[in-house]
Design a protein around this motif. Structure first.
Motif, PDB file in Angstrom:
ATOM      1  N   ARG A  41       0.860  -1.180   0.000  1.00 40.91           N
ATOM      2  CA  ARG A  41       0.000   0.000   0.000  1.00 40.91           C
ATOM      3  C   ARG A  41       0.898   1.232   0.000  1.00 40.91           C
ATOM      4  NH1 ARG A  41       0.263  -1.429   5.392  1.00 40.91           N
ATOM      5  NH2 ARG A  41       0.368   0.290   6.897  1.00 40.91           N
ATOM      6  N   GLU A  42       0.367   2.333  -0.493  1.00 44.85           N
ATOM      7  CA  GLU A  42       1.179   3.537  -0.671  1.00 44.85           C
ATOM      8  C   GLU A  42       1.069   4.452   0.538  1.00 44.85           C
ATOM      9  OE1 GLU A  42       1.903   6.982  -4.087  1.00 44.85           O
ATOM     10  OE2 GLU A  42       0.965   5.066  -4.573  1.00 44.85           O
ATOM     11  N   PRO A  43       2.185   5.014   0.983  1.00 48.02           N
ATOM     12  CA  PRO A  43       2.103   6.000   2.049  1.00 48.02           C
ATOM     13  C   PRO A  43       1.573   7.316   1.512  1.00 48.02           C
ATOM     14  CG  PRO A  43       4.342   5.881   1.241  1.00 48.02           C
ATOM     15  CD  PRO A  43       3.558   4.806   0.513  1.00 48.02           C
ATOM     16  N   GLY A  44       1.089   8.170   2.395  1.00 48.23           N
ATOM     17  CA  GLY A  44       0.773   9.525   1.979  1.00 48.23           C
ATOM     18  C   GLY A  44       2.050  10.264   1.625  1.00 48.23           C
ATOM     19  N   PHE A  45       1.948  11.247   0.751  1.00 54.72           N
ATOM     20  CA  PHE A  45       3.147  11.983   0.334  1.00 54.72           C
ATOM     21  C   PHE A  45       2.829  13.458   0.141  1.00 54.72           C
ATOM     22  CE2 PHE A  45       5.866  13.783  -3.022  1.00 54.72           C
ATOM     23  CZ  PHE A  45       7.099  13.657  -2.392  1.00 54.72           C
ATOM     24  N   ILE A  46       3.674  14.307   0.719  1.00 56.33           N
ATOM     25  CA  ILE A  46       3.598  15.756   0.542  1.00 56.33           C
ATOM     26  C   ILE A  46       4.942  16.236   0.015  1.00 56.33           C
ATOM     27  CG2 ILE A  46       3.264  17.994   1.666  1.00 56.33           C
ATOM     28  CD1 ILE A  46       0.755  16.348   1.709  1.00 56.33           C
ATOM     29  N   HIS A  47       4.928  16.893  -1.135  1.00 61.19           N
ATOM     30  CA  HIS A  47       6.163  17.459  -1.689  1.00 61.19           C
ATOM     31  C   HIS A  47       6.338  18.847  -1.094  1.00 61.19           C
ATOM     32  CE1 HIS A  47       8.661  18.765  -5.456  1.00 61.19           C
ATOM     33  NE2 HIS A  47       9.393  18.615  -4.358  1.00 61.19           N
ATOM     34  N   ALA A  48       7.180  18.939  -0.074  1.00 62.48           N
ATOM     35  CA  ALA A  48       7.387  20.217   0.611  1.00 62.48           C
ATOM     36  C   ALA A  48       8.703  20.161   1.356  1.00 62.48           C
ATOM     37  CB  ALA A  48       6.232  20.508   1.576  1.00 62.48           C
ATOM     38  N   ASP A  49       9.181  21.332   1.721  1.00 61.31           N
ATOM     39  CA  ASP A  49      10.435  21.478   2.442  1.00 61.31           C
ATOM     40  C   ASP A  49      10.154  21.638   3.928  1.00 61.31           C
ATOM     41  OD1 ASP A  49      12.906  22.800   3.567  1.00 61.31           O
ATOM     42  OD2 ASP A  49      13.527  22.677   1.469  1.00 61.31           O
ATOM     43  N   VAL A  50      10.964  20.976   4.754  1.00 60.48           N
ATOM     44  CA  VAL A  50      10.749  21.030   6.197  1.00 60.48           C
ATOM     45  C   VAL A  50      10.961  22.437   6.750  1.00 60.48           C
ATOM     46  CG1 VAL A  50      13.122  20.496   6.916  1.00 60.48           C
ATOM     47  CG2 VAL A  50      11.191  19.707   8.301  1.00 60.48           C
ATOM     48  N   ARG A  51      11.586  23.302   5.985  1.00 58.26           N
ATOM     49  CA  ARG A  51      11.777  24.691   6.427  1.00 58.26           C
ATOM     50  C   ARG A  51      10.583  25.577   6.108  1.00 58.26           C
ATOM     51  NH1 ARG A  51      17.198  25.289   3.042  1.00 58.26           N
ATOM     52  NH2 ARG A  51      15.827  24.046   1.686  1.00 58.26           N
ATOM     53  N   ASN A  52       9.600  25.033   5.402  1.00 53.22           N
ATOM     54  CA  ASN A  52       8.431  25.799   4.973  1.00 53.22           C
ATOM     55  C   ASN A  52       7.351  25.697   6.045  1.00 53.22           C
ATOM     56  OD1 ASN A  52       6.020  26.704   3.793  1.00 53.22           O
ATOM     57  ND2 ASN A  52       6.630  26.007   1.749  1.00 53.22           N
ATOM     58  N   ARG A  53       7.265  26.721   6.888  1.00 53.71           N
ATOM     59  CA  ARG A  53       6.348  26.670   8.022  1.00 53.71           C
ATOM     60  C   ARG A  53       4.886  26.575   7.564  1.00 53.71           C
ATOM     61  NH1 ARG A  53       5.828  28.149  13.532  1.00 53.71           N
ATOM     62  NH2 ARG A  53       3.756  27.367  14.063  1.00 53.71           N
ATOM     63  N   ARG A  54       4.530  27.265   6.524  1.00 48.57           N
ATOM     64  CA  ARG A  54       3.146  27.220   6.050  1.00 48.57           C
ATOM     65  C   ARG A  54       2.772  25.808   5.618  1.00 48.57           C
ATOM     66  NH1 ARG A  54       1.178  31.555   1.698  1.00 48.57           N
ATOM     67  NH2 ARG A  54       1.582  32.850   3.541  1.00 48.57           N
ATOM     68  N   ALA A  55       3.683  25.148   4.900  1.00 48.02           N
ATOM     69  CA  ALA A  55       3.414  23.779   4.471  1.00 48.02           C
ATOM     70  C   ALA A  55       3.264  22.848   5.671  1.00 48.02           C
ATOM     71  CB  ALA A  55       4.531  23.280   3.551  1.00 48.02           C
ATOM     72  N   LEU A  56       4.120  23.019   6.666  1.00 45.46           N
ATOM     73  CA  LEU A  56       4.039  22.183   7.859  1.00 45.46           C
ATOM     74  C   LEU A  56       2.722  22.417   8.609  1.00 45.46           C
ATOM     75  CD1 LEU A  56       7.667  22.463   9.291  1.00 45.46           C
ATOM     76  CD2 LEU A  56       6.653  20.515   8.112  1.00 45.46           C
ATOM     77  N   ASP A  57       2.329  23.671   8.754  1.00 43.63           N
ATOM     78  CA  ASP A  57       1.067  23.972   9.438  1.00 43.63           C
ATOM     79  C   ASP A  57      -0.106  23.310   8.723  1.00 43.63           C
ATOM     80  OD1 ASP A  57       2.340  25.448  11.384  1.00 43.63           O
ATOM     81  OD2 ASP A  57       1.973  27.385  10.423  1.00 43.63           O
ATOM     82  N   ASN A  58      -0.079  23.327   7.400  1.00 42.83           N
ATOM     83  CA  ASN A  58      -1.153  22.688   6.630  1.00 42.83           C
ATOM     84  C   ASN A  58      -1.179  21.184   6.851  1.00 42.83           C
ATOM     85  OD1 ASN A  58      -2.060  25.110   5.547  1.00 42.83           O
ATOM     86  ND2 ASN A  58      -0.797  24.930   3.700  1.00 42.83           N
ATOM     87  N   VAL A  59       0.016  20.576   6.932  1.00 44.64           N
ATOM     88  CA  VAL A  59       0.090  19.134   7.169  1.00 44.64           C
ATOM     89  C   VAL A  59      -0.523  18.777   8.517  1.00 44.64           C
ATOM     90  CG1 VAL A  59       1.693  17.244   7.692  1.00 44.64           C
ATOM     91  CG2 VAL A  59       2.056  18.652   5.659  1.00 44.64           C
ATOM     92  N   PHE A  60      -0.133  19.510   9.554  1.00 39.73           N
ATOM     93  CA  PHE A  60      -0.649  19.187  10.885  1.00 39.73           C
ATOM     94  C   PHE A  60      -2.141  19.517  11.018  1.00 39.73           C
ATOM     95  CE2 PHE A  60       3.936  19.459  11.972  1.00 39.73           C
ATOM     96  CZ  PHE A  60       4.061  18.224  12.588  1.00 39.73           C
ATOM     97  N   LYS A  61      -2.594  20.429  10.218  1.00 34.38           N
ATOM     98  CA  LYS A  61      -4.024  20.762  10.231  1.00 34.38           C
ATOM     99  C   LYS A  61      -4.853  19.704   9.513  1.00 34.38           C
ATOM    100  CE  LYS A  61      -7.271  24.428   8.897  1.00 34.38           C
ATOM    101  NZ  LYS A  61      -7.400  25.784   8.273  1.00 34.38           N
ATOM    102  N   GLU A  62      -4.318  19.171   8.422  1.00 32.34           N
ATOM    103  CA  GLU A  62      -5.095  18.282   7.559  1.00 32.34           C
ATOM    104  C   GLU A  62      -4.973  16.802   7.922  1.00 32.34           C
ATOM    105  OE1 GLU A  62      -4.189  19.005   3.482  1.00 32.34           O
ATOM    106  OE2 GLU A  62      -4.383  21.202   3.673  1.00 32.34           O
ATOM    107  N   TYR A  63      -3.915  16.411   8.639  1.00 28.80           N
ATOM    108  CA  TYR A  63      -3.687  14.991   8.925  1.00 28.80           C
ATOM    109  C   TYR A  63      -3.609  14.758  10.432  1.00 28.80           C
ATOM    110  CZ  TYR A  63      -2.438  14.658   3.974  1.00 28.80           C
ATOM    111  OH  TYR A  63      -2.459  14.703   2.595  1.00 28.80           O
ATOM    112  N   PRO A  64      -4.053  13.590  10.896  1.00 24.77           N
ATOM    113  CA  PRO A  64      -4.036  13.294  12.335  1.00 24.77           C
ATOM    114  C   PRO A  64      -2.660  12.796  12.791  1.00 24.77           C
ATOM    115  CG  PRO A  64      -5.047  11.473  11.145  1.00 24.77           C
ATOM    116  CD  PRO A  64      -4.741  12.542  10.115  1.00 24.77           C
ATOM    117  N   ILE A  65      -1.679  13.664  12.743  1.00 23.47           N
ATOM    118  CA  ILE A  65      -0.311  13.294  13.085  1.00 23.47           C
ATOM    119  C   ILE A  65      -0.191  13.096  14.603  1.00 23.47           C
ATOM    120  CG2 ILE A  65       2.122  13.944  12.945  1.00 23.47           C
ATOM    121  CD1 ILE A  65       0.808  13.486  10.219  1.00 23.47           C
TER     122      ILE A  65
END
Length: 348
Positions: free
Chosen positions: A49-73
């Motif tokens: 099965r395939e993992p979820g994937f986000i193409h983003a940089d760990v230094r990109n705070r906006r991208a990280l905020d979106n990840v934590f908002k959208e996924y149950p991490i």
């Protein structure tokens, strides 16, 4: 769900596979600067099965905020970063920006999202040129010999400070020694997108006739054969160490440090000799001066990980080399006869 930063990279991909095999939902975040989207497809092939994937940089705070908002991490395994000693000497600012600033940004995003479990890919380079062998977690840090090690140690300081100020944090600092090898299936392995900076991927390319000669940096170290000695650990053993650390952190808060190594060192020439014995391929050598930032010897005392995590490295050097060569043969074939080489590996 567990977020694996740098999960399309060498270490991160193997960690993702083991997490998914355990039944965890995994989301990979990777900027693909030294990896490929194809790796995510290979993970799916291995696991089913395939993992979820986000193409983003760990230094990109906006991208990280979106990840934590959208996924149950629930927890993060932080593998994103740059890792080559020699390159760090040439480009120190790039290493500090990625490895330190990226870690700070990630931790800020985690705290704001209420996620406080973190496993961090650190490095034995934080010990510097340690006089004591084997190296235990109690050995002093603070004098890394290169910007890579300095950046890892700085990131560790960040995490220790934040955990000291907020008791909700559970942080595991995994000090890797020298990961090599590949997934047993031959579907996942190390794929440098540029000139390799580490011994084994360079050796594989020479054996595969992609490069003319293996350049050995330093033949005058105070070691039995004059070449540097390192503790090589199978990447699959390393991945298992992350799972054991994650389990430990489910029950413990604070910062916990573990060395992940075998407890035995091999010189460069010993690795080359073992590789030639395993594969039957002769590797031409060229000796060059020492590289800035390198040290003579480094191997682990892995006793703490054995005692607290129940983790020990299970695979020896020959198995590591067999698995790495299988990966190279199956995915980057250049010399013949491949069938003979692969059959000898399977039987070995």
């Amino acid at each position: 769900m567990i977020l694996v930063t740098g999960g399309a990279g060498y270490i991160g991909a193997h960690v993702a596979v083991e997490l998914m095999n355990r039944g965890d939902a995994v989301l990979i975040l990777d900027n693909l600067c030294n990896s490929s989207r194809t790796t995510v497809q290979r993970i799916a092939k291995v696991v089913g099965r395939e993992p979820g994937f986000i193409h983003a940089d760990v230094r990109n705070r906006r991208a990280l905020d979106n990840v934590f908002k959208e996924y149950p991490i629930e927890a993060v395994v932080h593998c994103a970063g740059l890792k080559a000693v020699g390159e760090s000497v040439r480009e120190p600012l790039r290493y500090f920006e990625t490895n330190v600033s990226g870690s700070v940004t990630l931790c800020q995003a985690m705290a704001d999202a209420g996620v406080f479990k973190l496993v961090f890919s650190s490095s034995a380079t934080v010990y510097g040129d340690c006089a004591q062998m084997p190296i235990a977690e109690t050995c002093p840090t603070g004098q890394p010999t290169n910007p890579y090690g300095q950046s890892k140690l700085m990131a560790e300081h960040v995490m220790r400070s934040m955990a000291a100020s907020d008791g909700r944090w559970s942080v595991g600092l995994l000090r890797y020694f020298n990961p090599i090898g590949a997934h047993f299936s031959g579907q996942l392995g190390e794929t440098p997108t540029q000139t390799p900076n580490n011994l084994l991927p360079y050796l594989l390319q020479v054996a595969n006739r992609e490069r003319d000669v293996l350049r050995i940096f330093g033949s005058d170290y105070p070691t039995p054969d004059g070449t540097g000695i390192r503790d090589y650990v199978h990447v699959m053993d390393l991945a298992e160490g992350h799972l054991r650390a994650m389990e430990f952190l489910r029950e413990q808060t604070g910062v916990h440090i573990w060395n992940l190594g075998t407890g035995r060192g091999y010189s460069v020439l010993e690795v080359v000799s073992a590789f030639e014995r395993v594969t039957g391929v002769t590797v031409p050598l060229a000796f060059e001066p020492r590289r800035p930032g390198d040290i003579a010897r480094c191997w682990a005392d892995p006793g703490k990980a054995a005692g607290q995590l129940g983790w020990t490295a299970r695979h020896g050097l020959e198995r590591m080399l067999q698995d790495a060569w299988r990966w190279q043969c199956l995915n980057f074939p250049r010399i013949e006869p491949r069938e003979v080489v692969l059959r000898s590996i399977e039987q070995g």
